[in-house]
Scaffold this motif. Structure first.
Motif, PDB file in Angstrom:
ATOM      1  N   GLN A 248     -29.907  -6.625 -14.080  1.00  0.00           N
ATOM      2  CA  GLN A 248     -28.968  -6.049 -15.031  1.00  0.00           C
ATOM      3  C   GLN A 248     -28.766  -4.573 -14.668  1.00  0.00           C
ATOM      4  O   GLN A 248     -29.697  -3.906 -14.251  1.00  0.00           O
ATOM      5  CB  GLN A 248     -29.517  -6.143 -16.450  1.00  0.00           C
ATOM      6  N   LYS A 249     -27.552  -4.071 -14.863  1.00  0.00           N
ATOM      7  CA  LYS A 249     -27.261  -2.670 -14.538  1.00  0.00           C
ATOM      8  C   LYS A 249     -27.957  -1.714 -15.502  1.00  0.00           C
ATOM      9  O   LYS A 249     -28.453  -0.672 -15.100  1.00  0.00           O
ATOM     10  CB  LYS A 249     -25.748  -2.399 -14.543  1.00  0.00           C
ATOM     11  N   THR A 250     -27.977  -2.058 -16.790  1.00  0.00           N
ATOM     12  CA  THR A 250     -28.668  -1.241 -17.790  1.00  0.00           C
ATOM     13  C   THR A 250     -29.474  -2.145 -18.712  1.00  0.00           C
ATOM     14  O   THR A 250     -29.086  -3.291 -18.961  1.00  0.00           O
ATOM     15  CB  THR A 250     -27.683  -0.407 -18.644  1.00  0.00           C
ATOM     16  N   VAL A 251     -30.598  -1.624 -19.189  1.00  0.00           N
ATOM     17  CA  VAL A 251     -31.453  -2.352 -20.124  1.00  0.00           C
ATOM     18  C   VAL A 251     -31.866  -1.404 -21.243  1.00  0.00           C
ATOM     19  O   VAL A 251     -31.853  -0.183 -21.073  1.00  0.00           O
ATOM     20  CB  VAL A 251     -32.707  -2.929 -19.418  1.00  0.00           C
ATOM     21  N   THR A 252     -32.218  -1.970 -22.373  1.00  0.00           N
ATOM     22  CA  THR A 252     -32.686  -1.185 -23.508  1.00  0.00           C
ATOM     23  C   THR A 252     -34.023  -1.752 -23.975  1.00  0.00           C
ATOM     24  O   THR A 252     -34.173  -2.974 -24.088  1.00  0.00           O
ATOM     25  CB  THR A 252     -31.669  -1.233 -24.663  1.00  0.00           C
ATOM     26  N   ILE A 253     -34.985  -0.866 -24.223  1.00  0.00           N
ATOM     27  CA  ILE A 253     -36.276  -1.311 -24.732  1.00  0.00           C
ATOM     28  C   ILE A 253     -36.586  -0.556 -26.025  1.00  0.00           C
ATOM     29  O   ILE A 253     -36.064   0.535 -26.259  1.00  0.00           O
ATOM     30  CB  ILE A 253     -37.416  -1.121 -23.703  1.00  0.00           C
ATOM     31  N   SER A 254     -37.402  -1.182 -26.839  1.00  0.00           N
ATOM     32  CA  SER A 254     -37.814  -0.597 -28.123  1.00  0.00           C
ATOM     33  C   SER A 254     -39.317  -0.668 -28.241  1.00  0.00           C
ATOM     34  O   SER A 254     -39.967  -1.528 -27.638  1.00  0.00           O
ATOM     35  CB  SER A 254     -37.187  -1.370 -29.286  1.00  0.00           C
ATOM     36  N   LYS A 255     -39.861   0.249 -29.043  1.00  0.00           N
ATOM     37  CA  LYS A 255     -41.285   0.203 -29.343  1.00  0.00           C
ATOM     38  C   LYS A 255     -41.511   0.807 -30.725  1.00  0.00           C
ATOM     39  O   LYS A 255     -40.676   1.578 -31.224  1.00  0.00           O
ATOM     40  CB  LYS A 255     -42.118   0.924 -28.284  1.00  0.00           C
TER      41      LYS A 255
END
Length: 148
Positions: free
Chosen positions: A130-137
């Motif tokens: 994927q070109k961009t990813v988003t993560i959360s914590k």
């Protein structure tokens, strides 16, 4: 008169030597065979298609991946190749995808999570990333304002 005869003999000898040298060079060149131009072989072999790298043990380190290609005249249509998955890459986005992440955003008080976005930096072995990813914590300990 004798001098003229001597000069003629010298001239004749030099001329004969020159003719001999030219004949030798000509014979040498004629003896060389012309190399036929190599014809470009047209192959019906397709491009190699590679599987993802599968670590030998665990979820990173040395492993192997399989390659396949099609074509009736191909000598080799499958092969195995060694590969390596770096152990410090985020595995949740594909072990062969490396991302450059931005700083963590502010904590969302509704969800108690903070997020950040990562842009693709490098893909190993032509991996589909994927070109961009988003993560959360989780935000961690939230301090509630004390009533005064």
């Amino acid at each position: 008169m004798q001098r003229q005869q001597q000069q003629r003999r010298m001239f004749t000898a030099a001329l004969l030597v020159l003719v001999f040298i030219l004949a030798a060079v000509s014979t040498t060149e004629a003896g060389k065979k012309e190399k036929p131009e190599k014809k470009a072989k047209k192959s019906d072999c397709g491009e190699w298609q590679w599987s993802v790298c599968v670590p030998t043990s665990g979820d990173c380190g040395l492993g192997t991946r399989e390659g396949t290609r099609t074509g009736a005249e191909c000598k080799q249509t499958t092969k195995t190749q060694k590969c390596k998955i770096p152990c410090n890459w985020k595995k949740q986005f594909g072990a062969e995808c490396k991302y450059q992440f931005q700083a963590w955003g502010e904590c969302d008080l509704n969800t108690a999570l903070k997020t950040r976005t990562g842009n693709l930096k490098r893909a190993l072995h032509n991996a589909d990333c994927q070109k961009t990813v988003t993560i959360s914590k989780p935000c961690g300990k939230l301090t509630k304002p004390k009533p005064q």
